[in-house]
Design a protein around this motif. Structure first.
Motif, PDB file in Angstrom:
ATOM      1  N   ARG A 199      -3.080   5.255  -3.078  1.00  0.00           N
ATOM      2  CA  ARG A 199      -4.005   6.347  -2.795  1.00  0.00           C
ATOM      3  C   ARG A 199      -3.228   7.655  -2.727  1.00  0.00           C
ATOM      4  NH1 ARG A 199      -8.405   4.155   1.739  1.00  0.00           N
ATOM      5  NH2 ARG A 199      -9.008   2.240   0.613  1.00  0.00           N
TER       6      ARG A 199
ATOM      7  N   ARG B  24       0.849  -1.189   0.000  1.00  0.00           N
ATOM      8  CA  ARG B  24       0.000   0.000   0.000  1.00  0.00           C
ATOM      9  C   ARG B  24       0.883   1.237   0.000  1.00  0.00           C
ATOM     10  NH1 ARG B  24      -4.047   0.097   4.692  1.00  0.00           N
ATOM     11  NH2 ARG B  24      -2.635  -1.302   5.813  1.00  0.00           N
TER      12      ARG B  24
ATOM     13  N   ASP C 243      -9.800   6.901  -8.532  1.00  0.00           N
ATOM     14  CA  ASP C 243     -11.029   7.647  -8.247  1.00  0.00           C
ATOM     15  C   ASP C 243     -10.780   9.145  -8.416  1.00  0.00           C
ATOM     16  OD1 ASP C 243     -12.014   5.205  -7.639  1.00  0.00           O
ATOM     17  OD2 ASP C 243     -12.276   5.568  -5.492  1.00  0.00           O
TER      18      ASP C 243
ATOM     19  N   GLU D 121      -1.994  -1.332  -3.871  1.00  0.00           N
ATOM     20  CA  GLU D 121      -2.986  -0.269  -3.790  1.00  0.00           C
ATOM     21  C   GLU D 121      -2.267   1.074  -3.660  1.00  0.00           C
ATOM     22  OE1 GLU D 121      -6.724  -0.958  -1.414  1.00  0.00           O
ATOM     23  OE2 GLU D 121      -5.429  -2.481  -0.525  1.00  0.00           O
TER      24      GLU D 121
ATOM     25  N   PRO E  30      -8.376   6.693  -3.531  1.00  0.00           N
ATOM     26  CA  PRO E  30      -7.750   5.753  -4.468  1.00  0.00           C
ATOM     27  C   PRO E  30      -7.331   6.454  -5.754  1.00  0.00           C
ATOM     28  CG  PRO E  30      -9.676   4.760  -3.471  1.00  0.00           C
ATOM     29  CD  PRO E  30      -9.673   6.197  -3.034  1.00  0.00           C
TER      30      PRO E  30
ATOM     31  N   TRP F 196      -4.251   6.794   5.400  1.00  0.00           N
ATOM     32  CA  TRP F 196      -4.834   5.920   4.376  1.00  0.00           C
ATOM     33  C   TRP F 196      -6.364   6.081   4.327  1.00  0.00           C
ATOM     34  CZ3 TRP F 196      -2.790   3.260   0.486  1.00  0.00           C
ATOM     35  CH2 TRP F 196      -3.547   2.270  -0.143  1.00  0.00           C
TER      36      TRP F 196
END
Length: 330
Positions: free
Chosen positions: A196, A168, A252, A194, A249, A244
């Motif tokens: 973000r 992440r 998005d 992932e 994301p 987080w």
């Protein structure tokens, strides 16, 4: 001058002879000699001493037997191997007494280790990432990364991806304007990765398996701290998790809400930092953008608020109430 030309046209080693060189050397071995004119396309044969002048005729060359060439090439390698073996024995003899002492009690794991120099920092990171088994968390402040930095990140991430380890990463919103970042994400497609983004982040942070964390100890990032104290690592994990949860994301759309006057969330963040007394360079660094972009936002703030000077801008920001407006919860 001829030597320089040879290197440019035949930039290979003796262990990787060019096709023309191999053909002509084989021909010379078969016939016992070869003319100088014939070997002009392969000057590497003379450079590597595979041919030598014919003592009876200066226009001809004779091949050096391959067994002789091989022995000449292997000799320095074998000598280097012997030297390395001797060094191995010497190092073992030097550290054997210390190993005996260390074996008498469990090895000490330092709660905080100071890492000086990029080389040592990267080496420690590589070890921690190689030992990771479950999860790696990273915070990467700043704007878009150069392609070579992203390539290094991809190389470092490949072993994690192959082992199915979760990764992440938190970036700043400004990376959304970077095509190289999205190309990097495309190469990670299908992996347990992932990403973000947030408007503003703390300093760089890397946590492996919730057991070891790395943070910078200087602004120039030439010194880092390797943290293995459970309390410290758990605290940093909580910081990461809070960031987080607030982050968006990467794929998005960021909800860039504006005030009725058209002041965006980014500009409101800049306004807050201006009121706190930060200079343009510091604001740009905090928000991961270049100074020119930061100053363009400041100019927009001044225009919307009707400020005629930098000295007035702080007062107008405070009076406008834009810093009191709450962002809607996600």
């Amino acid at each position: 001058m001829p030597a320089k030309s040879t290197k440019q046209t035949h930039p290979h080693g003796i262990n990787d002879l060019c096709a023309e060189g191999s053909r002509l050397y084989a021909s010379a071995l078969g016939s016992g000699r070869i003319s100088r004119a014939e070997v002009e396309p392969a000057p590497c044969l003379l450079e590597f001493a595979l041919l030598h002048p014919d003592p009876d005729d200066p226009d001809w060359l004779r091949p050096v037997p391959p067994s002789v060439v091989l022995a000449q090439q292997l000799q320095p390698l074998e000598r280097e191997i012997q030297d390395r073996r001797r060094l191995t024995l010497d190092l073992t003899d030097t550290f054997q007494p210390f190993l005996a002492i260390s074996a008498q009690k469990p090895a000490t794991t330092h709660a905080i280790t100071v890492l000086e120099g990029i080389g040592r920092i990267n080496a420690a990171l590589d070890v921690a990432i190689a030992e990771a088994r479950d999860e790696v968390l990273t915070v990467q402040p700043g704007g878009s990364r150069p392609e070579h930095i992203l390539s290094q990140a991809l190389e470092r991430s490949k072993p994690l991806i192959e082992r199915g380890i979760s990764v992440r990463t938190l970036y700043q919103h400004t990376v959304r304007h970077s095509q190289s970042t999205f190309a990097y994400v495309d190469q990670m497609a299908g992996a347990k990765v992932e990403i973000r983004t947030l408007e503003e982040l703390i300093e760089r942070l890397i946590i492996c398996d919730r057991t070891v964390a790395f943070i910078p100890a200087q602004d120039d990032r030439q010194v880092a701290l390797e943290l293995r104290h459970p309390g410290l690592v758990q605290y940093l994990i909580k910081v990461f998790e809070q960031l987080w949860q607030r982050a968006t994301p990467l794929m998005d759309e960021v909800p860039y809400e504006s005030t009725p006057d058209g002041i965006t969330g980014v500009q409101r963040s800049i306004a807050k930092l201006l009121v706190e007394g930060h200079v343009d360079e510091a604001i740009a660094r905090r928000l991961g953008m270049n100074v020119r972009t930061c100053r363009a936002h400041i100019a927009k703030l001044a225009l919307v608020l009707g400020s005629g000077s930098r000295a007035q801008l702080g007062y107008f920001i405070a009076e406008s109430g834009i810093l009191k407006q709450e962002k809607p919860a996600k």
